[in-house]
Design an enzyme around this catalytic site. Structure first.
Site, PDB file in Angstrom:
ATOM      1  N   CYS A 114       0.819  -1.227   0.000  1.00  0.00           N
ATOM      2  CA  CYS A 114       0.000   0.000   0.000  1.00  0.00           C
ATOM      3  C   CYS A 114       0.843   1.263   0.000  1.00  0.00           C
ATOM      4  CB  CYS A 114      -0.927   0.008   1.208  1.00  0.00           C
ATOM      5  SG  CYS A 114      -2.053  -1.380   1.196  1.00  0.00           S
ATOM      6  N   HIS A 262      -3.817   7.122   1.049  1.00  0.00           N
ATOM      7  CA  HIS A 262      -4.029   5.788   0.476  1.00  0.00           C
ATOM      8  C   HIS A 262      -5.433   5.331   0.852  1.00  0.00           C
ATOM      9  CE1 HIS A 262      -4.060   1.579  -0.164  1.00  0.00           C
ATOM     10  NE2 HIS A 262      -3.933   1.280   1.119  1.00  0.00           N
ATOM     11  N   ASN A 292     -10.026  -0.812  -2.162  1.00  0.00           N
ATOM     12  CA  ASN A 292      -8.609  -0.554  -1.884  1.00  0.00           C
ATOM     13  C   ASN A 292      -7.785  -1.172  -3.017  1.00  0.00           C
ATOM     14  OD1 ASN A 292      -5.968  -0.722  -0.972  1.00  0.00           O
ATOM     15  ND2 ASN A 292      -6.507  -1.324   1.112  1.00  0.00           N
TER      16      ASN A 292
HETATM   17  O1  UT7 Z   1      -4.464  -1.187   2.716  1.00  0.00           O
HETATM   18  C1  UT7 Z   1      -3.669  -1.813   3.665  1.00  0.00           C
HETATM   19  C2  UT7 Z   1      -4.044  -1.369   5.007  1.00  0.00           C
HETATM   20  N1  UT7 Z   1      -5.292  -1.982   5.391  1.00  0.00           N
HETATM   21  C3  UT7 Z   1      -6.032  -1.366   6.267  1.00  0.00           C
HETATM   22  O2  UT7 Z   1      -5.732  -0.274   6.688  1.00  0.00           O
HETATM   23  C4  UT7 Z   1      -7.264  -2.093   6.763  1.00  0.00           C
HETATM   24  C5  UT7 Z   1      -7.436  -1.835   8.244  1.00  0.00           C
HETATM   25  N2  UT7 Z   1      -8.505  -2.616   8.854  1.00  0.00           N
HETATM   26  C6  UT7 Z   1      -9.803  -2.459   8.521  1.00  0.00           C
HETATM   27  O3  UT7 Z   1     -10.111  -1.674   7.652  1.00  0.00           O
HETATM   28  C7  UT7 Z   1     -10.842  -3.233   9.306  1.00  0.00           C
HETATM   29  O4  UT7 Z   1     -10.209  -3.906  10.366  1.00  0.00           O
HETATM   30  C8  UT7 Z   1     -11.632  -4.230   8.430  1.00  0.00           C
HETATM   31  C9  UT7 Z   1     -12.561  -3.480   7.519  1.00  0.00           C
HETATM   32  C10 UT7 Z   1     -10.690  -5.087   7.634  1.00  0.00           C
HETATM   33  C11 UT7 Z   1     -12.491  -5.148   9.302  1.00  0.00           C
HETATM   34  O5  UT7 Z   1     -13.346  -4.383  10.109  1.00  0.00           O
HETATM   35  P1  UT7 Z   1     -13.441  -4.660  11.673  1.00  0.00           P
HETATM   36  O6  UT7 Z   1     -14.417  -3.711  12.208  1.00  0.00           O
HETATM   37  O7  UT7 Z   1     -12.061  -4.617  12.226  1.00  0.00           O
HETATM   38  O8  UT7 Z   1     -14.068  -6.100  11.710  1.00  0.00           O
HETATM   39  P2  UT7 Z   1     -13.478  -7.451  12.358  1.00  0.00           P
HETATM   40  O9  UT7 Z   1     -12.381  -8.006  11.526  1.00  0.00           O
HETATM   41  O10 UT7 Z   1     -13.194  -7.227  13.807  1.00  0.00           O
HETATM   42  O11 UT7 Z   1     -14.718  -8.406  12.246  1.00  0.00           O
HETATM   43  C12 UT7 Z   1     -15.949  -8.126  12.945  1.00  0.00           C
HETATM   44  C13 UT7 Z   1     -16.966  -9.189  12.590  1.00  0.00           C
HETATM   45  C14 UT7 Z   1     -16.447 -10.602  12.741  1.00  0.00           C
HETATM   46  O12 UT7 Z   1     -17.501 -11.419  13.209  1.00  0.00           O
HETATM   47  P3  UT7 Z   1     -17.621 -11.799  14.757  1.00  0.00           P
HETATM   48  O13 UT7 Z   1     -16.351 -12.525  15.071  1.00  0.00           O
HETATM   49  O14 UT7 Z   1     -17.747 -10.507  15.493  1.00  0.00           O
HETATM   50  O15 UT7 Z   1     -18.846 -12.656  14.803  1.00  0.00           O
HETATM   51  C15 UT7 Z   1     -16.090 -11.018  11.342  1.00  0.00           C
HETATM   52  O16 UT7 Z   1     -16.165 -12.404  11.139  1.00  0.00           O
HETATM   53  O17 UT7 Z   1     -17.341  -9.059  11.221  1.00  0.00           O
HETATM   54  C16 UT7 Z   1     -17.173 -10.318  10.550  1.00  0.00           C
HETATM   55  N3  UT7 Z   1     -16.793 -10.057   9.178  1.00  0.00           N
HETATM   56  C17 UT7 Z   1     -17.693  -9.866   8.188  1.00  0.00           C
HETATM   57  N4  UT7 Z   1     -19.025  -9.852   8.180  1.00  0.00           N
HETATM   58  C18 UT7 Z   1     -19.657  -9.619   7.019  1.00  0.00           C
HETATM   59  C19 UT7 Z   1     -15.549  -9.940   8.631  1.00  0.00           C
HETATM   60  N5  UT7 Z   1     -15.625  -9.675   7.328  1.00  0.00           N
HETATM   61  C20 UT7 Z   1     -16.948  -9.621   7.013  1.00  0.00           C
HETATM   62  C21 UT7 Z   1     -17.653  -9.385   5.839  1.00  0.00           C
HETATM   63  N6  UT7 Z   1     -19.002  -9.387   5.886  1.00  0.00           N
HETATM   64  N7  UT7 Z   1     -17.038  -9.132   4.663  1.00  0.00           N
END
Ligand code: UT7
Length: 335
Positions: A114, A262, A292
């Site tokens: 990135c 980014h 992204n």
């Molecule tokens: O470009 C490189 C740099 N990248 C970044 O800067 C990305 C940084 N991180 C993020 O943007 C966020 O952490 C994400 C968007 C990737 C994820 O969001 P989050 O709020 O951190 O969600 P999480 O990973 O903690 O997941 C929360 C819940 C989980 O379910 P449980 O365990 O709470 O039941 C996941 O399984 O959301 C679930 N989940 C989804 N649900 C529906 C994860 N992905 C999905 C999905 N659709 N696509």
């Protein structure tokens, strides 16, 4: 010593629009979750066999070259940033040299994910500052869709990324107050595996092991991301590296005319915008439409902002990136 400035910009994204609704037919996800957590509404995916990372990069490069008002043979060097090259080796830079039919100039590939475009700009800037080269083609291009896990297992990563390419021509600038004022690069390898794709790295597993195992549950060919850790580090490092660049040039947050972060997550961009007290006019985001696109996200956003007249001569433009490595960086430039 010279400065370098961006004299031409271009971008290319495939026509194929993939909405959140489309993805919800492939895996357990939904539009509300994706929009709420990331801001993404849709992204582009290549049509298999039509576009590759190099082909998209070349399409973006042709536009940038034309807008710079130079001939392809005026290009002295190529820097290509990608995490999704056509081949494991050679890199995409030499393929651009071949496809654009440019004379035998040097071609360098940058592997900083990135932050790739920011690193690539910094490298090109040093070559121009030193007087070694006059015109450098810098490309960021990614084909993510061919390497993502579109089952529920991969939903935390696969809904975020999109395909596309952006390109810039960096040109020698005689006025020391114009163009790129400074670049700032950082890394923190202790988090290397927290946002990574381990295969086909030879340090991870030898090819003979992979072929022998032939294991359908082997996820090492898919990207892994510890989303929350990445998010927490991103908001801190984005802020730090923007301030570092401003301080170096004795500038302040209020001097920023256009910040192009980014496009990792709209929530990260909005956090930075709020923290710095920037208005909507001072920040450009397009992750809603493209997802992204990693090394391509900044040059695509920069090109769009410029095409929409959001950047004018004399503006202070700031680029900032954070991603896998972890690596992060910023570019401070006077347009
Ligand atoms: O470009 C490189 C740099 N990248 C970044 O800067 C990305 C940084 N991180 C993020 O943007 C966020 O952490 C994400 C968007 C990737 C994820 O969001 P989050 O709020 O951190 O969600 P999480 O990973 O903690 O997941 C929360 C819940 C989980 O379910 P449980 O365990 O709470 O039941 C996941 O399984 O959301 C679930 N989940 C989804 N649900 C529906 C994860 N992905 C999905 C999905 N659709 N696509």
């Amino acid at each position: 010593m010279y400065n370098s400035r961006i004299s031409g910009l271009g971008f290319y994204v495939p026509d194929n629009v993939v909405t959140n609704e489309d993805l919800s037919k492939l895996m357990d996800t939904n539009d509300a979750w994706i929009q709420e957590r990331t801001g993404i509404k849709e992204r582009r995916h290549v049509v298999k066999g039509k576009d590759t990372t190099t082909i998209m990069g070349v399409k973006a490069a042709k536009i940038a070259i034309e807008r710079a008002g130079i001939d392809k043979d005026d290009i002295d060097f190529i820097v290509f940033a990608t995490l999704s090259p056509d081949y494991y080796f050679p890199g995409a830079g030499v393929l651009v040299q071949r496809d654009l039919d440019i004379k035998t100039v040097g071609a360098l590939d940058v592997r900083n994910q990135c932050s790739g475009f920011v690193y690539a700009i910094s490298i090109a800037d040093q070559y121009i500052k030193s007087g070694m080269y006059k015109n450098i083609l810098v490309i960021g291009s990614e084909l993510h869709s061919g390497g993502l896990d579109f089952t529920t297992r991969g939903r935390g990563v696969s809904v975020i990324f999109g395909d596309g390419a952006g390109a810039a021509i960096l040109t020698r600038e005689e006025d020391p107050k114009k163009g790129i004022l400074s670049t700032h690069l950082h890394s923190e390898g202790q988090y290397a595996e927290e946002l990574s794709l381990l295969a086909p790295g030879i340090g991870h597993r030898w090819v003979s092991d992979i072929l022998k195992d032939n294991d359908p549950d082997d996820v090492s060919y898919y990207p892994y991301m510890n989303g929350q850790l990445v998010f927490k580090n991103a908001v801190v490092r984005f802020s730090e590296v923007i301030m570092e660049g401003l301080k170096k040039n004795k500038l302040d947050v209020k001097d920023i005319d256009m910040l192009i972060p980014h496009q990792a997550n709209l929530r990260i961009s909005q956090f930075i915008q709020r923290k710095f007290g920037l208005s909507d006019d001072q920040v450009y985001n397009n992750i809603m439409n493209y997802g992204n696109t990693t090394a391509a996200s900044i040059p695509i956003a920069l090109t769009e902002a410029w095409e929409k007249d959001r950047i004018k001569e004399g503006d202070l433009v700031v680029l900032a990136a954070f991603g896998s490595g972890f690596t992060w960086g910023s570019v401070i430039m006077r347009w």
